[in-house]
Design a protein around this motif. Structure first.
Motif, short mmCIF file in Angstrom:
data_model
loop_
_atom_site.label_atom_id
_atom_site.label_comp_id
_atom_site.label_asym_id
_atom_site.label_seq_id
_atom_site.Cartn_x
_atom_site.Cartn_y
_atom_site.Cartn_z
N UNK A 21 -12.70 34.72 23.15
CA UNK A 21 -13.23 33.55 23.70
C UNK A 21 -13.35 32.15 23.12
N UNK A 22 -13.35 32.23 21.85
CA UNK A 22 -13.36 31.06 20.84
C UNK A 22 -12.06 30.66 20.14
N UNK A 23 -11.35 31.78 20.11
CA UNK A 23 -10.00 31.50 19.54
C UNK A 23 -8.86 30.93 20.50
N UNK A 43 -5.19 30.24 17.01
CA UNK A 43 -5.76 29.09 16.28
C UNK A 43 -7.17 29.19 16.18
N UNK A 44 -7.93 29.39 14.94
CA UNK A 44 -9.25 29.40 14.63
C UNK A 44 -9.94 28.47 13.86
N UNK A 45 -11.01 27.87 14.47
CA UNK A 45 -11.72 26.96 13.60
C UNK A 45 -12.86 27.54 12.99
N UNK A 46 -12.82 27.00 11.78
CA UNK A 46 -14.14 27.55 10.67
C UNK A 46 -14.72 26.22 10.22
N UNK A 47 -15.78 25.62 10.59
CA UNK A 47 -16.29 24.43 10.29
C UNK A 47 -15.21 23.48 10.74
N UNK A 48 -14.73 22.73 9.74
CA UNK A 48 -13.76 21.47 9.80
C UNK A 48 -12.45 22.08 9.53
N UNK A 49 -12.42 23.24 9.13
CA UNK A 49 -11.14 23.92 8.76
C UNK A 49 -10.55 24.74 9.72
N UNK A 50 -9.05 24.76 9.93
CA UNK A 50 -8.38 25.48 10.86
C UNK A 50 -7.40 26.56 10.16
N UNK A 51 -7.06 27.75 10.89
CA UNK A 51 -6.53 28.68 10.47
C UNK A 51 -5.34 29.17 11.52
N UNK A 52 -4.45 29.85 11.53
CA UNK A 52 -3.86 30.52 12.50
C UNK A 52 -3.64 31.87 11.80
N UNK A 53 -4.18 32.74 12.68
CA UNK A 53 -4.41 34.38 12.63
C UNK A 53 -3.21 34.95 13.14
#
Length: 99
Positions: A21-23, A43-53
């Motif tokens: 739902x949020x990714x 693509x996942x946002x955590x705060x101001x940071x982005x990650x690819x999972x």
């Protein structure tokens, strides 16, 4: 895998809880000979940071990648149309309804 997450300073709690739902789906990889799903990248946002999972078969967490906020995963080898793309989109839609 958790060792790699720790080495990269990844937020373990957030990145190990799959949340379609949020990714944001970046890519889905399928075998071209069978059309079967192999893995997907989110693509996942955590705060101001982005990650690819990257999630593989059996819902296994394959890796996480620290990425720039602008990175979208659209390279010349990425298929964005045609029969295989439509097939993967249909499979993905079915999977999302079943979660």
């Amino acid at each position: 895998m958790t060792e790699r997450l720790d080495q990269r300073g990844a937020p373990l709690d957030t990145l190990t809880r799959f949340d379609p739902e949020s990714w944001e789906l970046v890519s889905a990889e399928v075998r071209t000979d069978t059309g079967k799903w192999v893995k997907s990248t989110w693509r996942v946002r955590t705060g101001e940071h982005f990650w690819w999972v990257v999630i593989g078969l059996g819902n296994a967490l394959v890796t996480v990648i620290d990425v720039d906020a602008q990175r979208k995963g659209m390279g010349e080898g990425i298929v964005t149309g045609g029969p295989l793309y439509a097939y993967v989109a249909a499979v993905n839609a079915t999977l999302m309804r079943s979660t």
